[in-house]
Motif scaffolding. Structure first.
Motif, mmCIF file in Angstrom:
data_model
loop_
_atom_site.group_PDB
_atom_site.id
_atom_site.type_symbol
_atom_site.label_atom_id
_atom_site.label_comp_id
_atom_site.label_asym_id
_atom_site.label_seq_id
_atom_site.Cartn_x
_atom_site.Cartn_y
_atom_site.Cartn_z
ATOM 1 N N LEU A 53 0.813 -1.206 0.000
ATOM 2 C CA LEU A 53 0.000 0.000 0.000
ATOM 3 C C LEU A 53 0.851 1.261 0.000
ATOM 4 O O LEU A 53 0.503 2.256 -0.648
ATOM 5 C CB LEU A 53 -0.958 -0.001 1.194
ATOM 6 N N GLU A 54 1.969 1.248 0.705
ATOM 7 C CA GLU A 54 2.837 2.430 0.752
ATOM 8 C C GLU A 54 3.309 2.816 -0.647
ATOM 9 O O GLU A 54 3.290 3.994 -1.013
ATOM 10 C CB GLU A 54 4.027 2.180 1.682
ATOM 11 N N ASN A 55 3.710 1.833 -1.420
ATOM 12 C CA ASN A 55 4.150 2.121 -2.790
ATOM 13 C C ASN A 55 2.994 2.622 -3.650
ATOM 14 O O ASN A 55 3.145 3.548 -4.436
ATOM 15 C CB ASN A 55 4.791 0.879 -3.421
ATOM 16 N N TRP A 56 1.825 1.996 -3.490
ATOM 17 C CA TRP A 56 0.669 2.398 -4.297
ATOM 18 C C TRP A 56 0.146 3.769 -3.900
ATOM 19 O O TRP A 56 -0.333 4.520 -4.748
ATOM 20 C CB TRP A 56 -0.429 1.353 -4.209
ATOM 21 N N ILE A 57 0.252 4.111 -2.635
ATOM 22 C CA ILE A 57 -0.138 5.461 -2.202
ATOM 23 C C ILE A 57 0.744 6.483 -2.903
ATOM 24 O O ILE A 57 0.254 7.484 -3.435
ATOM 25 C CB ILE A 57 -0.057 5.606 -0.666
ATOM 26 N N ASP A 58 2.042 6.222 -2.931
ATOM 27 C CA ASP A 58 2.965 7.150 -3.593
ATOM 28 C C ASP A 58 2.644 7.265 -5.080
ATOM 29 O O ASP A 58 2.591 8.373 -5.629
ATOM 30 C CB ASP A 58 4.411 6.687 -3.388
ATOM 31 N N GLU A 59 2.405 6.142 -5.754
ATOM 32 C CA GLU A 59 2.057 6.167 -7.179
ATOM 33 C C GLU A 59 0.748 6.925 -7.415
ATOM 34 O O GLU A 59 0.627 7.684 -8.378
ATOM 35 C CB GLU A 59 1.911 4.742 -7.724
ATOM 36 N N THR A 60 -0.218 6.700 -6.552
ATOM 37 C CA THR A 60 -1.526 7.331 -6.696
ATOM 38 C C THR A 60 -1.419 8.837 -6.477
ATOM 39 O O THR A 60 -2.013 9.626 -7.222
ATOM 40 C CB THR A 60 -2.536 6.680 -5.729
ATOM 41 N N GLU A 61 -0.658 9.235 -5.462
ATOM 42 C CA GLU A 61 -0.456 10.663 -5.227
ATOM 43 C C GLU A 61 0.313 11.303 -6.378
ATOM 44 O O GLU A 61 0.058 12.452 -6.736
ATOM 45 C CB GLU A 61 0.257 10.886 -3.898
ATOM 46 N N ARG A 62 1.221 10.562 -6.988
ATOM 47 C CA ARG A 62 1.948 11.078 -8.151
ATOM 48 C C ARG A 62 0.996 11.295 -9.324
ATOM 49 O O ARG A 62 1.070 12.305 -10.026
ATOM 50 C CB ARG A 62 3.066 10.111 -8.550
ATOM 51 N N ARG A 63 0.081 10.339 -9.531
ATOM 52 C CA ARG A 63 -0.898 10.517 -10.606
ATOM 53 C C ARG A 63 -1.747 11.762 -10.358
ATOM 54 O O ARG A 63 -1.977 12.558 -11.273
ATOM 55 C CB ARG A 63 -1.804 9.281 -10.745
ATOM 56 N N ALA A 64 -2.199 11.945 -9.129
ATOM 57 C CA ALA A 64 -3.012 13.120 -8.784
ATOM 58 C C ALA A 64 -2.212 14.404 -9.015
ATOM 59 O O ALA A 64 -2.748 15.392 -9.532
ATOM 60 C CB ALA A 64 -3.487 13.030 -7.335
ATOM 61 N N TRP A 65 -0.956 14.394 -8.668
ATOM 62 C CA TRP A 65 -0.084 15.555 -8.857
ATOM 63 C C TRP A 65 0.049 15.889 -10.349
ATOM 64 O O TRP A 65 -0.091 17.037 -10.757
ATOM 65 C CB TRP A 65 1.277 15.271 -8.220
ATOM 66 N N PHE A 66 0.327 14.869 -11.170
ATOM 67 C CA PHE A 66 0.458 15.096 -12.611
ATOM 68 C C PHE A 66 -0.843 15.635 -13.206
ATOM 69 O O PHE A 66 -0.819 16.534 -14.046
ATOM 70 C CB PHE A 66 0.861 13.799 -13.325
ATOM 71 N N LEU A 67 -1.965 15.104 -12.768
ATOM 72 C CA LEU A 67 -3.252 15.580 -13.259
ATOM 73 C C LEU A 67 -3.497 17.019 -12.831
ATOM 74 O O LEU A 67 -3.979 17.839 -13.619
ATOM 75 C CB LEU A 67 -4.379 14.665 -12.760
ATOM 76 N N PHE A 68 -3.152 17.337 -11.605
ATOM 77 C CA PHE A 68 -3.285 18.707 -11.110
ATOM 78 C C PHE A 68 -2.416 19.661 -11.915
ATOM 79 O O PHE A 68 -2.874 20.709 -12.376
ATOM 80 C CB PHE A 68 -2.906 18.765 -9.623
ATOM 81 N N GLU A 69 -1.159 19.304 -12.091
ATOM 82 C CA GLU A 69 -0.231 20.180 -12.812
ATOM 83 C C GLU A 69 -0.629 20.322 -14.277
ATOM 84 O O GLU A 69 -0.492 21.394 -14.856
ATOM 85 C CB GLU A 69 1.208 19.674 -12.696
ATOM 86 N N SER A 70 -1.141 19.258 -14.880
ATOM 87 C CA SER A 70 -1.576 19.340 -16.279
ATOM 88 C C SER A 70 -2.774 20.289 -16.399
ATOM 89 O O SER A 70 -2.818 21.113 -17.306
ATOM 90 C CB SER A 70 -1.954 17.949 -16.796
ATOM 91 N N ALA A 71 -3.710 20.180 -15.496
ATOM 92 C CA ALA A 71 -4.886 21.058 -15.520
ATOM 93 C C ALA A 71 -4.494 22.490 -15.192
ATOM 94 O O ALA A 71 -4.985 23.428 -15.789
ATOM 95 C CB ALA A 71 -5.934 20.552 -14.549
ATOM 96 N N GLU A 72 -3.579 22.651 -14.238
ATOM 97 C CA GLU A 72 -3.148 23.993 -13.850
ATOM 98 C C GLU A 72 -2.449 24.699 -14.988
ATOM 99 O O GLU A 72 -2.609 25.897 -15.166
ATOM 100 C CB GLU A 72 -2.207 23.918 -12.624
ATOM 101 N N SER A 73 -1.684 23.973 -15.807
ATOM 102 C CA SER A 73 -1.004 24.628 -16.927
ATOM 103 C C SER A 73 -2.012 25.213 -17.909
ATOM 104 O O SER A 73 -1.769 26.258 -18.503
ATOM 105 C CB SER A 73 -0.053 23.652 -17.632
ATOM 106 N N ASP A 74 -3.154 24.559 -18.064
ATOM 107 C CA ASP A 74 -4.213 25.110 -18.917
ATOM 108 C C ASP A 74 -4.761 26.394 -18.330
ATOM 109 O O ASP A 74 -5.004 27.356 -19.036
ATOM 110 C CB ASP A 74 -5.359 24.094 -19.062
#
Length: 175
Positions: A150-171
């Motif tokens: 779960l620790e690894n998957w939490i990190d991966e999941t938070e990374r996905r959320a971060w990338f999605l946030f940054e992609s939307a923010e750039s728009d």
């Protein structure tokens, strides 16, 4: 017509012995099956948005969601196998996924790209929260192996959320 198996009714032949207490295992197994259902739901939603992406950032978003869907799908087998290692039963079909999933489907014919990214960010954030809650259960049960996954998957999941946030923010920043 065959009876549907329940993830709580473990036949003796499938009851893998483990040295973690039965009630603790049952709670962890139930939570992992919910996470597995959420993982399938998030995978399908991410693929749906990948297939139906449009607009000026099509290529970047299309590739981002393809990468993210691969990462999400890669969690399914280890999650299900962990349930089995704990002596539990895991999901048998899409009916159980639908019953247990907390990530909501989006079957709209058209979703604007910015809303796709925002919705997936919210879903990944919710998934990370659910994983942290499952981790707490694992800690209480002294289930170190599941907690580690779960620790690894939490990190991966938070990374996905971060990338999605940054992609939307750039728009938004571009106007």
């Amino acid at each position: 017509m065959a009876a549907h198996a329940k993830t709580t009714d473990v036949p003796k032949a499938l009851a893998t012995p483990i040295d973690i207490g039965g009630n603790a295992v049952a709670g962890v197994v139930a939570e992992l099956n919910k996470l597995l259902a959420d993982t399938f739901a998030l995978y399908m939603k991410t693929k749906n948005f990948h297939w139906h992406m449009s607009g000026r950032h099509f290529r970047d978003y299309h590739l981002l969601l393809d990468e993210q869907s691969d990462q999400i799908f890669a969690m399914t087998d280890p999650l299900a196998e962990r349930v089995r290692k704990l002596g539990g039963l895991t999901l048998h079909g899409t009916g159980e996924v639908h019953k247990l999933q907390r990530i909501k489907d989006n079957d709209a014919a058209y979703v604007a790209p910015a809303e796709m990214l925002a919705e997936l960010r919210r879903d990944n954030t919710a998934m990370a929260k659910a994983m942290r809650e499952a981790h707490e259960m694992c800690d209480e049960a002294k289930d170190i192996a599941t907690a580690s996954l779960l620790e690894n998957w939490i990190d991966e999941t938070e990374r996905r959320a971060w990338f999605l946030f940054e992609s939307a923010e750039s728009d938004h920043a571009a106007g």
